[in-house]
Design an enzyme around this catalytic site. Structure first.
Site, short mmCIF file in Angstrom:
data_model
loop_
_atom_site.label_atom_id
_atom_site.label_comp_id
_atom_site.label_asym_id
_atom_site.label_seq_id
_atom_site.Cartn_x
_atom_site.Cartn_y
_atom_site.Cartn_z
N GLY A 1 -5.55 8.35 -2.78
CA GLY A 1 -4.45 8.69 -3.21
C GLY A 1 -3.94 10.18 -2.63
O GLY A 1 -3.24 10.75 -3.57
N MET B 1 -5.96 6.62 -13.54
CA MET B 1 -5.78 5.36 -13.05
C MET B 1 -7.00 4.79 -12.12
O MET B 1 -7.25 3.75 -12.15
CB MET B 1 -4.64 5.35 -12.10
CG MET B 1 -3.27 5.35 -12.99
SD MET B 1 -1.63 4.96 -11.97
CE MET B 1 -1.79 3.58 -11.56
N LYS C 1 1.00 -1.33 0.18
CA LYS C 1 0.10 -0.02 -0.09
C LYS C 1 0.80 1.10 -0.05
O LYS C 1 0.53 2.29 0.77
CB LYS C 1 -1.00 0.08 1.15
CG LYS C 1 -1.80 -1.22 1.25
CD LYS C 1 -2.45 -1.91 -0.06
CE LYS C 1 -3.51 -1.06 -0.56
NZ LYS C 1 -4.08 -1.64 -1.83
N SER D 1 -2.07 9.93 -13.75
CA SER D 1 -2.69 10.85 -12.78
C SER D 1 -3.79 9.89 -11.94
O SER D 1 -4.26 8.83 -12.27
CB SER D 1 -3.74 12.06 -13.36
OG SER D 1 -4.45 11.29 -14.01
N THR E 1 1.42 0.05 -7.40
CA THR E 1 0.71 -0.19 -8.58
C THR E 1 1.10 1.18 -9.58
O THR E 1 1.12 1.09 -10.63
CB THR E 1 -0.75 -0.10 -8.51
OG1 THR E 1 -1.14 -1.19 -7.46
CG2 THR E 1 -1.57 -0.56 -9.80
N TRP E 2 1.02 2.50 -8.92
CA TRP E 2 1.42 3.61 -9.66
C TRP E 2 2.70 3.46 -10.11
O TRP E 2 3.08 3.94 -11.27
CB TRP E 2 1.32 4.63 -8.34
CG TRP E 2 1.17 5.98 -8.82
CD1 TRP E 2 1.11 6.57 -10.18
CD2 TRP E 2 1.56 7.33 -8.14
NE1 TRP E 2 1.04 7.80 -10.16
CE2 TRP E 2 1.21 8.39 -9.08
CE3 TRP E 2 1.68 7.51 -6.97
CZ2 TRP E 2 1.43 9.76 -8.65
CZ3 TRP E 2 1.89 8.75 -6.26
CH2 TRP E 2 1.62 10.08 -7.15
N GLY F 1 2.03 2.57 -3.10
CA GLY F 1 2.13 3.19 -4.48
C GLY F 1 2.79 2.37 -5.34
O GLY F 1 3.24 2.83 -6.44
N HIS G 1 6.42 -7.82 -2.67
CA HIS G 1 6.54 -6.90 -1.56
C HIS G 1 7.57 -7.57 -0.42
O HIS G 1 7.48 -7.34 0.62
CB HIS G 1 4.98 -7.08 -0.67
CG HIS G 1 3.87 -6.46 -1.42
ND1 HIS G 1 4.14 -4.94 -1.97
CD2 HIS G 1 2.60 -6.56 -1.46
CE1 HIS G 1 2.99 -4.51 -2.42
NE2 HIS G 1 2.07 -5.39 -2.31
S1 PPS Z 1 -0.88 -2.79 -3.27
O1 PPS Z 1 -1.94 -3.46 -3.19
O2 PPS Z 1 0.03 -3.21 -1.90
O3 PPS Z 1 0.05 -3.22 -4.28
O4 PPS Z 1 -1.26 -1.53 -3.25
P1 PPS Z 1 -0.29 -0.29 -3.76
O5 PPS Z 1 -0.42 -0.10 -4.97
O6 PPS Z 1 1.01 -0.38 -3.28
O7 PPS Z 1 -0.94 0.95 -3.07
C1 PPS Z 1 -2.31 1.46 -3.22
C2 PPS Z 1 -2.27 2.85 -2.65
O8 PPS Z 1 -1.75 3.76 -3.82
C3 PPS Z 1 -2.80 4.98 -4.20
N1 PPS Z 1 -2.45 5.18 -5.55
C4 PPS Z 1 -2.39 6.39 -5.91
N2 PPS Z 1 -1.83 7.39 -5.52
C5 PPS Z 1 -1.76 8.61 -6.17
N3 PPS Z 1 -1.79 8.56 -7.51
C6 PPS Z 1 -1.94 7.39 -8.10
N4 PPS Z 1 -2.08 7.53 -9.43
C7 PPS Z 1 -2.34 6.49 -7.38
N5 PPS Z 1 -2.32 4.99 -7.94
C8 PPS Z 1 -2.60 4.27 -6.83
C9 PPS Z 1 -3.96 3.86 -3.97
O9 PPS Z 1 -4.97 5.28 -4.01
C10 PPS Z 1 -3.72 3.62 -2.80
O10 PPS Z 1 -3.44 4.37 -1.53
P2 PPS Z 1 -4.95 5.05 -0.58
O11 PPS Z 1 -4.21 6.00 0.37
O12 PPS Z 1 -5.68 3.54 -0.14
O13 PPS Z 1 -5.58 5.88 -1.60
#
Ligand code: PPS
Length: 349
Positions: free
Chosen positions: A304, A277, A77, A273, A81-82, A79, A154
């Site tokens: 996010g 996403m 959690k 953005s 995926t981002w 970031g 992870h």
């Molecule tokens: S996982 O399941 O562990 O792979 O999750 P992970 O991708 O690491 O984390 C998910 C959080 O990243 C936020 N997120 C983003 N934030 C800003 N901009 C973009 N484009 C973006 N993409 C993913 C996502 O919303 C989760 O955070 P939270 O705080 O829950 O919103």
């Protein structure tokens, strides 16, 4: 020394919560994993993982690594995926058509999938689709991918495949401040991982290093120690939020893709953005979230934001968190301690 595995049994508040509120038929138990017999360098504790990890530990340790692999590693959690989407688009010369039409779990598979649950795909499904092969054994699935392979994990540094040291593939690590990671992890676990307890109990688990992949600080430190290795790039969620174009430029340079022009940069920032996403079905895990959703505001792309913990943590949670941060950072040498303090204050590590 061999990796040691100790099963989690009850008897402490954290272990009791874990066994009562965080076990399900698809994840019946947990263990502490001590890579090569020792725990994390800071806490000395073993990493908490579902018991299934012991079935995959050897396969992962002995896995063939290729020098042109691209890995994204993180604590959950933060970031991931981002970062995966950014890395994939840069490495694939901005092929946004393919990025939007193929699920990220197939373009950039999660190595750990098979030890997080006992779900091994639909037993009645004998068609050999990539999705089924991935679910049967997410570690073995990696060997079927064409190079360059893109791999998400992870796992902490010490549990990665041995060949990573000699093959030196590119590894991007993404870190996020622990309070936001904890809040995001709580929502994720409630929605997708069968956690049945309260937020206060989840905070207790997090601070007792008793959620999967914890201890948090050992995890971050295990990669931070390698931040100057030529094949490692260490990023933070906070700097991506603050200045995505400059992070994209750094990643492009690191990947040897310096030809990204200003137009590409703009297009990629739009593609990455939060809004874009969130509505992109190739990355928003909607096919997994939809069947589990029980209220309209539940999404993988949830908020996010940086510092959204301020809206969800009680003064008591914050007090416990701050004491935990201080306790962990005070155990570090002054350079590491100062770096992590600066990260928590400014977002830059
Ligand atoms: S996982 O399941 O562990 O792979 O999750 P992970 O991708 O690491 O984390 C998910 C959080 O990243 C936020 N997120 C983003 N934030 C800003 N901009 C973009 N484009 C973006 N993409 C993913 C996502 O919303 C989760 O955070 P939270 O705080 O829950 O919103």
């Amino acid at each position: 020394m061999a990796t040691r595995f100790e099963e989690v049994v009850g008897g402490t508040k954290a272990n009791d919560i874990l066994l009562k509120d965080f076990t399900t038929s698809f994840r019946p138990g947990y263990g502490r994993v001590f890579p090569r017999g020792t725990g994390g360098k800071l806490s000395g504790k073993g990493y908490l993982l579902p018991t299934f990890f012991s079935d995959f530990e050897k396969q992962i340790r002995e896995m063939e690594v290729k020098s042109d692999d691209v890995w994204v590693a993180s604590y959950p959690k933060t970031g991931t995926t981002w970062t995966q989407e950014m890395v994939w688009c840069i490495c694939n010369d901005m092929d946004l058509e393919r990025a939007k039409s193929t699920l990220i779990r197939l373009r950039f598979p999660f190595m750990d999938f098979s030890f997080m649950t006992n779900f091994r795909g639909d037993p009645n499904e004998d068609v050999k689709t990539p999705e089924n092969e991935f679910m049967k054994n997410s570690v073995a699935f990696l060997s079927t991918l064409e190079s360059p392979r893109f791999i998400k994990t992870h796992l902490p540094w010490d549990l990665l495949p041995e060949q990573l040291k000699s093959k030196k593939p590119k590894i991007v690590y993404i870190a996020r401040n622990p309070k936001d990671s904890c809040v995001s992890y709580f929502h994720h676990c409630r929605l997708l991982e069968g956690y049945k307890g309260s937020f206060a109990d989840f905070v207790h688990l997090f601070l007792e290093d008793s959620v999967s992949y914890s201890p948090f600080w050992d995890h971050v430190y295990s990669y931070w120690e390698h931040r100057d290795d030529s094949n490692v790039l260490f990023l933070t969620y906070e700097e991506m939020k603050k200045d995505l174009p400059s992070v994209i430029r750094r990643v492009s340079k690191f990947m040897g893709k310096e030809q990204l022009n200003e137009e590409d940069l703009k297009v990629l920032c739009d593609h990455l953005s939060f809004k874009s996403m969130k509505s992109n079905n190739a990355v928003n895990y909607e096919h997994i979230v939809k069947p589990k959703r029980n209220s309209a505001d539940q999404h993988f792309m949830r908020k996010g934001e940086v510092d959204s913990w301020k809206e969800e943590m009680s003064p008591e949670d914050i007090e416990h968190f701050d004491a935990w941060i201080e306790k962990n950072l005070s155990g570090l040498d002054s350079h590491a301690g100062d770096s992590f303090r600066k990260w928590l204050a400014t977002g830059k590590l």
